[in-house]
Scaffold this motif. Structure first.
Motif, PDB file in Angstrom:
ATOM      1  N   GLY A   1       0.059  -0.203  -8.782  1.00  0.00           N
ATOM      2  CA  GLY A   1      -0.548   0.719  -9.738  1.00  0.00           C
ATOM      3  C   GLY A   1       0.291   1.960  -9.967  1.00  0.00           C
ATOM      4  N   VAL A   2       0.910   2.478  -8.889  1.00  0.00           N
ATOM      5  CA  VAL A   2       1.760   3.660  -9.004  1.00  0.00           C
ATOM      6  C   VAL A   2       2.955   3.374  -9.905  1.00  0.00           C
TER       7      VAL A   2
ATOM      8  N   TYR B   1     -10.418   1.662   1.089  1.00  0.00           N
ATOM      9  CA  TYR B   1      -9.806   1.966  -0.215  1.00  0.00           C
ATOM     10  C   TYR B   1      -8.383   2.461  -0.036  1.00  0.00           C
ATOM     11  N   SER B   2      -7.489   1.921  -0.853  1.00  0.00           N
ATOM     12  CA  SER B   2      -6.079   2.314  -0.771  1.00  0.00           C
ATOM     13  C   SER B   2      -5.467   2.379  -2.161  1.00  0.00           C
ATOM     14  N   ILE B   3      -4.422   3.188  -2.293  1.00  0.00           N
ATOM     15  CA  ILE B   3      -3.656   3.250  -3.538  1.00  0.00           C
ATOM     16  C   ILE B   3      -2.431   2.368  -3.354  1.00  0.00           C
ATOM     17  N   ARG B   4      -2.267   1.419  -4.258  1.00  0.00           N
ATOM     18  CA  ARG B   4      -1.190   0.446  -4.108  1.00  0.00           C
ATOM     19  C   ARG B   4       0.024   0.814  -4.957  1.00  0.00           C
ATOM     20  N   TRP B   5       1.181   0.406  -4.468  1.00  0.00           N
ATOM     21  CA  TRP B   5       2.422   0.690  -5.182  1.00  0.00           C
ATOM     22  C   TRP B   5       2.435   0.060  -6.569  1.00  0.00           C
TER      23      TRP B   5
ATOM     24  N   LEU C   1      -0.698   4.456  -0.270  1.00  0.00           N
ATOM     25  CA  LEU C   1      -1.475   5.461   0.456  1.00  0.00           C
ATOM     26  C   LEU C   1      -2.830   4.871   0.839  1.00  0.00           C
ATOM     27  N   GLN C   2      -3.134   4.904   2.119  1.00  0.00           N
ATOM     28  CA  GLN C   2      -4.429   4.426   2.603  1.00  0.00           C
ATOM     29  C   GLN C   2      -5.398   5.595   2.580  1.00  0.00           C
ATOM     30  N   VAL C   3      -6.266   5.636   1.581  1.00  0.00           N
ATOM     31  CA  VAL C   3      -7.179   6.762   1.405  1.00  0.00           C
ATOM     32  C   VAL C   3      -8.318   6.689   2.417  1.00  0.00           C
TER      33      VAL C   3
ATOM     34  N   HIS D   1      -9.547  -4.664  -9.987  1.00  0.00           N
ATOM     35  CA  HIS D   1      -8.803  -4.084  -8.870  1.00  0.00           C
ATOM     36  C   HIS D   1      -8.320  -5.148  -7.884  1.00  0.00           C
TER      37      HIS D   1
ATOM     38  N   VAL E   1       0.838  -1.203   0.000  1.00  0.00           N
ATOM     39  CA  VAL E   1       0.000   0.000   0.000  1.00  0.00           C
ATOM     40  C   VAL E   1       0.871   1.250   0.000  1.00  0.00           C
TER      41      VAL E   1
END
Length: 325
Positions: A33-34, A27-31, A21-23, A104, A19
């Motif tokens: 995808g980044v 829901y989180s933004i994962r490395w 960023l844990q929004v 996702h 992870v």
């Protein structure tokens, strides 16, 4: 989820978190995808910095890139879905089709992405009046950048690794069961970036026809993927206990690529940068003439020709004036 990754033979220990960023709580933004997005961005930057040398209209190319991106995502998912099998030989996506939309949760295949991007993007490029082989040459170099960077997303997720190994760079983590395994993500990342450097140089200086770089790309990546896939333990299979899908596709790409190189071995047809002599013959650049050849003759460099009439000196002018008197 956090992983402790070790390379005992190299004395390297590192913690990685899936992870970025844990929004919210759910829901989180994962490395993963980044990193994929970063690789895609670098590929776009490279392509746009090369369009002038390749004589490609950037405004038309953007349409093909957008279409190819959408096609790549869709086909990457469908490729994974079609060839997915769990341990019992069942395909949960066929049993519950709504699962196909849950991209996702993971589950894409890079060969499906490449096929989709080339098919959809190529059709749009053709529709927009671009020279498709030239577009393929620049796009495949972008693929190598994206693949080389994107594989580090697999490292963060601790997936796509190989069989146990005693090599010094063997990788150990909770996902490997505490056993040192082949870091397949690292092999593919380094070889893709090496392929990018080599094919970039080839495209700028040695390419003899549009599409030649793309043919070399499918051969290079086919060889790389065939051997790396042989060590992986999580590969998609054509059928249960059957051959690995990616190895079959990779072998087919190599064969097709070699055949095309042979068929086009005498072709000289560029629309942009490449072999200087081919570019000169097609009028893409002016023929360079060795400066030494401009003045040299069989007698050596001749002195400049002097006029027959020399300017009169003051003495000669005064003598003529006396005689006239």
């Amino acid at each position: 989820m956090e992983h402790l990754v070790e390379f005992p033979g190299l004395g390297i220990n590192v913690k990685v978190n899936e992870v970025a960023l844990q929004v919210t709580e759910s829901y989180s933004i994962r490395w993963y995808g980044v990193i994929i997005a970063f690789g895609f961005l670098l590929a776009i930057v490279y392509a746009w910095s090369s369009v002038k040398k390749m004589n490609i209209d950037s405004n038309k190319l953007i349409d093909a890139v957008i279409a190819g991106t959408v096609g790549g995502i869709v086909f990457a998912r469908l490729y994974y879905v079609v060839f997915f099998h769990d341990g019992s030989g069942h395909n949960r996506y066929f049993e519950n089709p709504i699962e196909i939309l849950k991209i996702h949760d993971g589950g894409i295949a890079i060969y499906g992405g490449i096929i989709g991007a080339l098919l959809v993007g190529g059709l749009v490029a053709k529709w927009r009046g671009l020279r498709v082989p030239a577009v393929l040459d620049i796009v495949c170099l972008g693929f190598l950048i994206g693949q080389g960077i994107g594989r580090w997303g697999n490292f963060v997720n601790q997936e796509c690794f190989g069989e146990p190994t005693n090599l010094p760079w063997g990788m150990v983590s909770d996902n490997t069961g505490g056993v040192a395994v082949h870091p397949c993500f690292l092999y593919e990342s380094l070889l893709c970036l090496l392929g990018f450097v080599l094919l970039h140089i080839f495209t700028r200086k040695y390419r003899r026809y549009d599409g030649q770089t793309f043919i070399l790309y499918i051969i290079w990546y086919g060889v790389v993927r065939f051997f790396i896939e042989g060590t992986r333990t999580d590969s998609l299979l054509i059928f249960e206990n059957g051959p690995k899908v990616s190895q079959v596709v990779a072998a087919g790409c190599v064969v097709v690529g070699v055949v095309l190189l042979v068929l086009f071995r005498n072709r000289n047809d560029l629309s942009g940068c490449g072999n200087r002599y081919v570019m000169e013959s097609l009028g893409l650049i002016k023929t360079e003439v060795d400066p030494a050849l401009k003045t040299s003759t069989i007698f050596g460099d001749l002195p400049p020709v002097e006029d027959d009439k020399k300017p009169e000196t003051k003495t000669e002018a005064s003598n003529e004036e006396k005689e006239s008197r």
